[in-house]
Motif scaffolding. Structure first.
Motif, short mmCIF file in Angstrom:
data_model
loop_
_atom_site.label_atom_id
_atom_site.label_comp_id
_atom_site.label_asym_id
_atom_site.label_seq_id
_atom_site.Cartn_x
_atom_site.Cartn_y
_atom_site.Cartn_z
N GLY A 145 -83.71 13.16 -91.54
CA GLY A 145 -82.58 14.08 -91.65
C GLY A 145 -82.29 14.48 -93.10
O GLY A 145 -81.89 15.60 -93.37
N LEU A 146 -82.46 13.53 -94.02
CA LEU A 146 -82.16 13.81 -95.43
C LEU A 146 -83.42 13.94 -96.27
O LEU A 146 -83.39 13.78 -97.49
N VAL A 147 -84.54 14.27 -95.61
CA VAL A 147 -85.83 14.34 -96.32
C VAL A 147 -85.79 15.33 -97.50
O VAL A 147 -86.49 15.15 -98.49
N ALA A 148 -84.95 16.36 -97.38
CA ALA A 148 -84.90 17.39 -98.43
C ALA A 148 -84.01 17.00 -99.59
O ALA A 148 -83.54 17.85 -100.33
N ASN A 149 -83.76 15.71 -99.74
CA ASN A 149 -82.90 15.24 -100.82
C ASN A 149 -83.59 14.20 -101.68
O ASN A 149 -84.29 13.32 -101.16
N GLU A 150 -83.32 14.28 -102.97
CA GLU A 150 -83.61 13.14 -103.81
C GLU A 150 -82.38 12.25 -103.68
O GLU A 150 -81.26 12.69 -103.95
N ILE A 151 -82.57 11.03 -103.21
CA ILE A 151 -81.43 10.15 -103.00
C ILE A 151 -81.01 9.57 -104.35
O ILE A 151 -81.83 9.00 -105.07
N LYS A 152 -79.74 9.76 -104.67
CA LYS A 152 -79.21 9.30 -105.95
C LYS A 152 -78.61 7.91 -105.83
O LYS A 152 -78.66 7.10 -106.74
N LYS A 153 -77.98 7.68 -104.69
CA LYS A 153 -77.19 6.46 -104.55
C LYS A 153 -76.98 6.17 -103.07
O LYS A 153 -76.77 7.09 -102.27
N ILE A 154 -77.06 4.89 -102.73
CA ILE A 154 -76.70 4.45 -101.38
C ILE A 154 -75.79 3.27 -101.57
O ILE A 154 -76.10 2.37 -102.34
N TYR A 155 -74.66 3.26 -100.91
CA TYR A 155 -73.84 2.07 -100.98
C TYR A 155 -73.10 1.90 -99.67
O TYR A 155 -72.82 2.89 -98.98
N GLY A 156 -72.84 0.66 -99.33
CA GLY A 156 -72.20 0.50 -98.04
C GLY A 156 -71.83 -0.91 -97.69
O GLY A 156 -72.09 -1.86 -98.43
N ILE A 157 -71.18 -0.98 -96.54
CA ILE A 157 -70.77 -2.25 -95.95
C ILE A 157 -71.81 -2.56 -94.90
O ILE A 157 -71.87 -1.91 -93.86
N LEU A 158 -72.68 -3.53 -95.19
CA LEU A 158 -73.84 -3.77 -94.34
C LEU A 158 -73.77 -5.10 -93.61
O LEU A 158 -74.72 -5.49 -92.95
N ASN A 159 -72.65 -5.80 -93.77
CA ASN A 159 -72.52 -7.09 -93.10
C ASN A 159 -71.15 -7.18 -92.43
O ASN A 159 -70.11 -7.16 -93.10
N ASN A 282 -69.77 -1.47 -89.73
CA ASN A 282 -70.61 -1.20 -90.90
C ASN A 282 -70.48 0.28 -91.25
O ASN A 282 -70.14 1.10 -90.39
N ALA A 283 -70.75 0.60 -92.48
CA ALA A 283 -70.82 2.02 -92.86
C ALA A 283 -71.69 2.15 -94.10
O ALA A 283 -71.70 1.27 -94.96
N VAL A 284 -72.45 3.23 -94.15
CA VAL A 284 -73.34 3.46 -95.27
C VAL A 284 -73.06 4.84 -95.84
O VAL A 284 -73.02 5.82 -95.10
N MET A 285 -72.84 4.90 -97.13
CA MET A 285 -72.63 6.18 -97.82
C MET A 285 -73.94 6.52 -98.53
O MET A 285 -74.50 5.68 -99.24
N VAL A 286 -74.40 7.73 -98.32
CA VAL A 286 -75.64 8.16 -98.97
C VAL A 286 -75.33 9.39 -99.79
O VAL A 286 -74.69 10.32 -99.30
N GLU A 287 -75.76 9.38 -101.04
CA GLU A 287 -75.55 10.54 -101.89
C GLU A 287 -76.90 11.17 -102.20
O GLU A 287 -77.75 10.55 -102.85
N GLY A 288 -77.10 12.39 -101.71
CA GLY A 288 -78.35 13.10 -101.98
C GLY A 288 -78.08 14.28 -102.90
O GLY A 288 -76.96 14.78 -102.94
N ASP A 289 -79.10 14.73 -103.61
CA ASP A 289 -78.84 15.81 -104.58
C ASP A 289 -78.42 17.10 -103.90
O ASP A 289 -77.63 17.87 -104.45
N ASN A 290 -78.90 17.36 -102.69
CA ASN A 290 -78.50 18.59 -102.00
C ASN A 290 -77.33 18.41 -101.04
O ASN A 290 -76.42 19.21 -100.99
N VAL A 291 -77.36 17.33 -100.29
CA VAL A 291 -76.37 17.17 -99.22
C VAL A 291 -75.02 16.69 -99.76
O VAL A 291 -74.00 16.83 -99.10
#
Lengths: 441, 441
Positions: A145-159, A282-291
């Motif tokens: 889904g986010l293939v068209a992005n350079e991922i800058k940052k991922i952060y989240g509550i994973l536990n 849980n929740a994951v925040m993803v920051e992509g250059d385009n999205v």
């Protein structure tokens, strides 16, 4: 229509969920995807107990060879624990030409490189949606889904276990040990909760997300991890006064050729959407250059949420088997940069800090501490000094107060040096509590 | 390696974003997916303006035939507006054997049945991730990540313009017209904001999500839609007192053989994660039988977020072209139940209601209204009667007060009958304000 045959190895909570979905929702899966999927065999060490979704005698495998040597089994679903046993199983199954679906984050974080390399050689697929954030389709989002992005940052509550504990400390003022006990009573924490509490589980998951997002494998032993064992409700309350909520955050950021990965208790601005993720979610925040920023939220554990992710991988692989395609169908392969990732060293972390000192209630201490911060180029954003007298166990009669300093962005190296100097000079009579703050300036 | 050639038709805000990503991030896309994608042609009606991502002369198509008749163009990206023009374009492009990517929700909601049927005949793919919730990969999540679920309910904030307006009414006490004006000044609302404000845009999107989730096409003209034009800050404030936040919600629920789809201003409990989605952000909550509740959050509009979704579809289709596979690669096809969906009639809606009457400030009115509710089997959950005297424009001298009744779950039919009787008896001197409440009991 070719039928696709599946075997499950490890028949616990998640295994039973997968078994039930495959057996009872076969028609729905076929209607949606056009593939017919059979659960052909199940292996577990001990059949002498009752199962939520029982398996009849004919489908019980007596040993692993019965699965590995069955040429009609296309996909092996690995749902055991530990690392060595599942590692050997997966390598053998790949050698026998079987695709893999696994929920084992520890295995993938620690031995993923071997496993994915082997799968590539054999042109076989490894589905691991269930390894991170349970039912939330975050792996698919990052790969496709986010293939068209350079991922800058991922952060989240994973536990979910630690988030449950921190939520009840924040909302109900419980102590860490009270909250942990309650989590165990409700089944949200295991009898031995070590790997959840000390951050290892979240670190496994962020390593997997990092490998996928940044295109190379992470050396797991180098990932910085800190747990929530020492969190005091005092800090949760003081952070709240400053506008922050405490979460166990897993953070990965890419800068230049390096990836900064860290798992630790973190203060987040209370209006950040992650601050509002409560309880076992849980929740994951993803920051992509385009999205820009996107967030994915849901149940990170539990029988059916995790099974939902396992079965989505089974369906995807079944589809490629039906079309006679292997690994090349995958939109973003692991290790797409074909190199290992360089991790940022701890001393080079660069973030904001909340530091609580315990200071004698005498004139001039704040000035002294502030001058040490200035010496190390650390800029102070806020200060809280409380009049309240704290009764510390070790010096019950001395008048001491908590002094909290919130810094602007600073380097970990400078922070550590400043603190060393402050402690050596006895400006703080205890080692300070340091909590990193994720709040970009 | 086969190169995949793409043409864009319609070169506005989103088109320029797609053009820029394809031209500047070609290497990243190739590294991740192993496919080389070329932007070969772009068509727009008017080249006489400046573009954020300019296209050189050789790649400008003079007319549509230049694209339709080019056998080397594999994918047509349709980013025009309206319905008839893009409909004809898509049908022609499918006839010429080209796959389609579109961000056009109006077209898909109103003519999706024809378009998808045609694509199926031709074994071609239609990517429409960008048609709903911009950069959020919700279509992929429903088709693939959540394939192992029977979807029970989808609800969300699918229109950024109205969410921006409602957020500034809620947080800053602005009136609807002030908030709209500000949104227009900031570029969050169009000069003619009708289709956003009146709910049509959100209705288009929930229709598409419903068709995919529930497996059949929705007759769009039958979808119940209500906009935010008449929302008064008084109701936002009274709702807040009851613990609710007002959002323009698009809701789809499946029960038995019917799907209930409605778009209207809705009170949500303030601790629902959607209540905290502010400003131009979108979020979609999906409830599946296995996964439970999951939420997807991000930017629902804008050049690059939307282009991120368009390009993810282009990459996915390019991959299938490279592998010589058509539509059969899709994990959940539209209309997988192969029938049209039956929509629940408005009179059969069954939900909770917030009703604000304007009553004369005299003894006994509440008792009279309550007895009408009892007559129609409507159970009252909460009442707010305010002493404050409202000055209504039409009867400026009469003493009237707002009386709010929050009901338990009731049928729309009973509510309408009760209100008719109350108004006919002049218990309320104005037509009441009715806002549905999404808060399951």
């Amino acid at each position: 229509m070719k039928q696709v045959n599946v075997a499950i190895v490890g028949y616990g909570v998640v295994g039973n969920g997968v078994g039930k979905i495959l057996d009872t929702q076969k028609e729905l899966l076929k209607q949606k995807s056009g593939v017919e999927i059979n659960l052909k065999k199940v292996y577990t060490r001990n059949w002498n107990k009752t199962f939520p979704h029982p398996i009849e005698e004919e489908r019980r495998a007596k040993n692993l060879d019965e699965i590995l040597n069955d040429e009609n089994i296309d996909i092996v679903v690995e749902l055991t624990g530990g690392i060595d046993f599942p590692y050997n199983l997966i390598i053998q199954a790949l050698d026998k030409g079987k695709h893999i679906v696994t929920a084992n984050k520890a295995l993938l974080a620690e031995k993923g490189k071997d496993v994915f390399t082997k799968a590539e050689e054999k042109n076989l697929r490894i589905g691991f949606e269930a390894a991170v954030a349970g039912g939330i389709p975050i792996i698919k989002a990052l790969r496709e889904g986010l293939v068209a992005n350079e991922i800058k940052k991922i952060y989240g509550i994973l536990n979910g276990t630690t988030n449950y504990i921190l939520t009840s400390m924040y909302k109900e003022g419980k102590s860490f040990s009270q909250a942990l006990k309650e989590a165990q009573e409700k089944g949200y924490a295991e009898a031995d909760p070590t790997l959840d509490i000390n951050g290892t589980d979240a670190a496994h998951k962020i390593s997997i997300l990092s490998s996928l997002s940044f295109g190379g494998f992470v050396e797991f032993s180098q990932v910085y991890v800190e747990g929530i064992e020492k969190i005091d409700t005092l800090d949760i309350d003081l952070g709240r006064e400053l506008g922050y909520t405490l979460k166990l955050l897993a953070i990965a950021k890419s800068h230049n050729d390096e990836v900064e990965i860290r798992v630790h208790p973190t203060f987040l601005p209370s209006d950040n959407p992650l601050s509002k993720v409560d309880g076992v979610f849980n929740a994951v925040m993803v920051e992509g250059d385009n999205v820009g920023e996107t967030m994915f939220y849901g149940r990170g554990a539990g029988s059916f949420p995790t099974a939902s992710a396992v079965v989505s991988d089974i369906v995807s692989i079944a589809k490629s088997i039906q079309l006679n395609i292997g690994k090349e169908i995958e939109i973003t392969s692991m290790n797409w940069k074909h190199k290992d990732l360089n991790l940022t060293k701890v001393k080079d972390f660069y973030t904001r800090y909340y530091i609580r000192f315990t200071v004698p209630d005498i004139t001039g201490i704040l000035a002294k501490i502030a001058s040490v911060f200035a010496k190390y180029n650390i800029s102070i954003a806020a200060v809280i000094q409380k009049e309240k007298v704290l009764k510390l166990q070790k010096m019950i009669n001395e008048k001491v107060v908590p002094l909290v300093i919130l810094t602007h962005t600073a380097s970990e190296n400078n922070i550590q040096q400043a603190i060393k100097e402050i402690v050596e000079n006895h400006y703080s009579i205890e080692d300070p509590t340091i909590i990193r703050v994720e709040d970009e300036e």
